[in-house]
Design a protein around this motif. Structure first.
Motif, mmCIF file in Angstrom:
data_model
loop_
_atom_site.group_PDB
_atom_site.id
_atom_site.type_symbol
_atom_site.label_atom_id
_atom_site.label_comp_id
_atom_site.label_asym_id
_atom_site.label_seq_id
_atom_site.Cartn_x
_atom_site.Cartn_y
_atom_site.Cartn_z
ATOM 1 N N PRO A 28 41.040 -40.743 -53.931
ATOM 2 C CA PRO A 28 40.619 -39.881 -52.819
ATOM 3 C C PRO A 28 40.235 -38.488 -53.310
ATOM 4 O O PRO A 28 40.721 -38.018 -54.343
ATOM 5 C CB PRO A 28 41.860 -39.806 -51.924
ATOM 6 N N ALA A 29 39.370 -37.820 -52.561
ATOM 7 C CA ALA A 29 38.856 -36.504 -52.961
ATOM 8 C C ALA A 29 39.973 -35.478 -53.149
ATOM 9 O O ALA A 29 39.930 -34.666 -54.047
ATOM 10 C CB ALA A 29 37.851 -36.006 -51.934
ATOM 11 N N GLY A 30 40.987 -35.495 -52.314
ATOM 12 C CA GLY A 30 42.054 -34.489 -52.397
ATOM 13 C C GLY A 30 43.278 -34.956 -53.163
ATOM 14 O O GLY A 30 44.358 -34.400 -52.995
ATOM 15 N N ALA A 31 43.126 -35.947 -54.020
ATOM 16 C CA ALA A 31 44.279 -36.519 -54.724
ATOM 17 C C ALA A 31 44.877 -35.521 -55.714
ATOM 18 O O ALA A 31 44.161 -34.723 -56.315
ATOM 19 C CB ALA A 31 43.861 -37.779 -55.462
ATOM 20 N N ARG A 32 46.187 -35.563 -55.841
ATOM 21 C CA ARG A 32 46.900 -34.742 -56.824
ATOM 22 C C ARG A 32 47.646 -35.673 -57.768
ATOM 23 O O ARG A 32 48.099 -36.732 -57.370
ATOM 24 C CB ARG A 32 47.925 -33.835 -56.148
ATOM 25 N N ARG A 33 47.776 -35.253 -59.016
ATOM 26 C CA ARG A 33 48.590 -36.026 -59.959
ATOM 27 C C ARG A 33 50.016 -35.485 -59.897
ATOM 28 O O ARG A 33 50.239 -34.286 -59.894
ATOM 29 C CB ARG A 33 48.062 -35.880 -61.378
ATOM 30 N N LEU A 34 50.955 -36.404 -59.872
ATOM 31 C CA LEU A 34 52.365 -36.038 -59.864
ATOM 32 C C LEU A 34 53.055 -36.694 -61.055
ATOM 33 O O LEU A 34 52.614 -37.727 -61.554
ATOM 34 C CB LEU A 34 53.032 -36.508 -58.573
ATOM 35 N N VAL A 35 54.129 -36.064 -61.486
ATOM 36 C CA VAL A 35 54.929 -36.596 -62.586
ATOM 37 C C VAL A 35 56.321 -36.857 -62.030
ATOM 38 O O VAL A 35 56.889 -36.014 -61.334
ATOM 39 C CB VAL A 35 55.002 -35.581 -63.749
ATOM 40 N N GLY A 36 56.856 -38.025 -62.332
ATOM 41 C CA GLY A 36 58.217 -38.340 -61.914
ATOM 42 C C GLY A 36 59.206 -37.828 -62.938
ATOM 43 O O GLY A 36 59.016 -37.960 -64.140
ATOM 44 N N GLU A 37 60.272 -37.205 -62.452
ATOM 45 C CA GLU A 37 61.309 -36.681 -63.333
ATOM 46 C C GLU A 37 62.614 -37.409 -63.022
ATOM 47 O O GLU A 37 63.058 -37.438 -61.877
ATOM 48 C CB GLU A 37 61.462 -35.182 -63.104
ATOM 49 N N LEU A 38 63.226 -37.992 -64.032
ATOM 50 C CA LEU A 38 64.464 -38.742 -63.888
ATOM 51 C C LEU A 38 65.538 -38.062 -64.714
ATOM 52 O O LEU A 38 65.343 -37.807 -65.907
ATOM 53 C CB LEU A 38 64.269 -40.186 -64.371
ATOM 54 N N ARG A 39 66.654 -37.737 -64.073
ATOM 55 C CA ARG A 39 67.765 -37.105 -64.792
ATOM 56 C C ARG A 39 69.055 -37.847 -64.485
ATOM 57 O O ARG A 39 69.274 -38.285 -63.364
ATOM 58 C CB ARG A 39 67.919 -35.650 -64.369
ATOM 59 N N ARG A 47 79.499 -44.990 -59.090
ATOM 60 C CA ARG A 47 80.251 -44.174 -58.142
ATOM 61 C C ARG A 47 80.035 -44.692 -56.731
ATOM 62 O O ARG A 47 78.982 -45.268 -56.430
ATOM 63 C CB ARG A 47 79.799 -42.725 -58.235
ATOM 64 N N VAL A 48 80.996 -44.427 -55.872
ATOM 65 C CA VAL A 48 80.911 -44.844 -54.474
ATOM 66 C C VAL A 48 79.789 -44.094 -53.751
ATOM 67 O O VAL A 48 79.081 -44.656 -52.915
ATOM 68 C CB VAL A 48 82.264 -44.612 -53.753
ATOM 69 N N ASP A 49 79.580 -42.825 -54.092
ATOM 70 C CA ASP A 49 78.595 -42.001 -53.378
ATOM 71 C C ASP A 49 77.166 -42.187 -53.868
ATOM 72 O O ASP A 49 76.256 -41.515 -53.398
ATOM 73 C CB ASP A 49 78.984 -40.531 -53.456
ATOM 74 N N GLY A 50 76.925 -43.093 -54.787
ATOM 75 C CA GLY A 50 75.553 -43.359 -55.212
ATOM 76 C C GLY A 50 75.423 -43.451 -56.719
ATOM 77 O O GLY A 50 76.406 -43.384 -57.451
ATOM 78 N N PRO A 51 74.192 -43.589 -57.180
ATOM 79 C CA PRO A 51 73.964 -43.760 -58.617
ATOM 80 C C PRO A 51 74.205 -42.470 -59.396
ATOM 81 O O PRO A 51 74.321 -41.385 -58.820
ATOM 82 C CB PRO A 51 72.489 -44.168 -58.684
ATOM 83 N N ASP A 52 74.259 -42.594 -60.705
ATOM 84 C CA ASP A 52 74.522 -41.446 -61.574
ATOM 85 C C ASP A 52 73.230 -40.783 -62.056
ATOM 86 O O ASP A 52 73.168 -40.259 -63.151
ATOM 87 C CB ASP A 52 75.368 -41.878 -62.770
ATOM 88 N N TYR A 53 72.200 -40.833 -61.234
ATOM 89 C CA TYR A 53 70.937 -40.205 -61.596
ATOM 90 C C TYR A 53 70.249 -39.679 -60.342
ATOM 91 O O TYR A 53 70.617 -40.008 -59.232
ATOM 92 C CB TYR A 53 70.014 -41.191 -62.311
ATOM 93 N N TRP A 54 69.250 -38.821 -60.549
ATOM 94 C CA TRP A 54 68.392 -38.386 -59.454
ATOM 95 C C TRP A 54 66.958 -38.415 -59.937
ATOM 96 O O TRP A 54 66.671 -38.369 -61.120
ATOM 97 C CB TRP A 54 68.796 -37.039 -58.871
ATOM 98 N N ARG A 56 62.852 -37.033 -58.906
ATOM 99 C CA ARG A 56 61.995 -36.207 -58.056
ATOM 100 C C ARG A 56 60.571 -36.226 -58.599
ATOM 101 O O ARG A 56 60.330 -36.467 -59.776
ATOM 102 C CB ARG A 56 62.502 -34.777 -57.961
ATOM 103 N N TRP A 57 59.642 -35.973 -57.705
ATOM 104 C CA TRP A 57 58.230 -35.855 -58.058
ATOM 105 C C TRP A 57 57.890 -34.381 -58.159
ATOM 106 O O TRP A 57 58.362 -33.567 -57.371
ATOM 107 C CB TRP A 57 57.344 -36.482 -56.978
ATOM 108 N N ARG A 58 57.064 -34.026 -59.118
ATOM 109 C CA ARG A 58 56.567 -32.651 -59.237
ATOM 110 C C ARG A 58 55.113 -32.691 -59.669
ATOM 111 O O ARG A 58 54.660 -33.670 -60.265
ATOM 112 C CB ARG A 58 57.418 -31.840 -60.211
ATOM 113 N N PRO A 59 54.370 -31.620 -59.362
ATOM 114 C CA PRO A 59 52.950 -31.602 -59.750
ATOM 115 C C PRO A 59 52.796 -31.646 -61.266
ATOM 116 O O PRO A 59 53.589 -31.074 -61.998
ATOM 117 C CB PRO A 59 52.439 -30.262 -59.207
ATOM 118 N N ALA A 60 51.771 -32.345 -61.711
ATOM 119 C CA ALA A 60 51.455 -32.410 -63.136
ATOM 120 C C ALA A 60 50.610 -31.185 -63.465
ATOM 121 O O ALA A 60 49.438 -31.117 -63.122
ATOM 122 C CB ALA A 60 50.713 -33.691 -63.466
ATOM 123 N N ILE A 61 51.203 -30.214 -64.110
ATOM 124 C CA ILE A 61 50.518 -28.956 -64.424
ATOM 125 C C ILE A 61 49.405 -29.224 -65.422
ATOM 126 O O ILE A 61 49.602 -29.874 -66.441
ATOM 127 C CB ILE A 61 51.512 -27.929 -65.009
#
Length: 69
Positions: A28-39, A47-54, A56-61
């Motif tokens: 698409p004309a207005g498409a942006r590239r994003l990079v996934g960050e896994l930590r 753990r009971v409250d969820g996985p041991d990682y998070w 997030r998506w951020r713009p690809a500079i």
């Protein structure tokens, strides 16, 4: 000879789908590239409250989406 239908000329039905879907696979004309960050979070692996990682998506500079064909 390539025998995978994705290379074309192997399966008529697959070739027809490729042709029909070509316009929907354009960037698409207005498409942006994003990079996934896994930590990983320190502590217990399971753990009971969820996985041991998070994640997030951020713009690809400095990386712009290619112009529409």
């Amino acid at each position: 000879m390539q025998s995978h239908p994705g290379h074309g000329g192997v399966d008529v039905r697959y070739d027809e789908l490729t042709l029909l879907l070509a316009s929907h696979r354009q960037v698409p004309a207005g498409a942006r590239r994003l990079v996934g960050e896994l930590r990983f979070v320190a502590g217990a692996r399971y753990r009971v409250d969820g996985p041991d990682y998070w994640f997030r998506w951020r713009p690809a500079i400095g990386r712009q989406a290619p112009p529409p064909a």
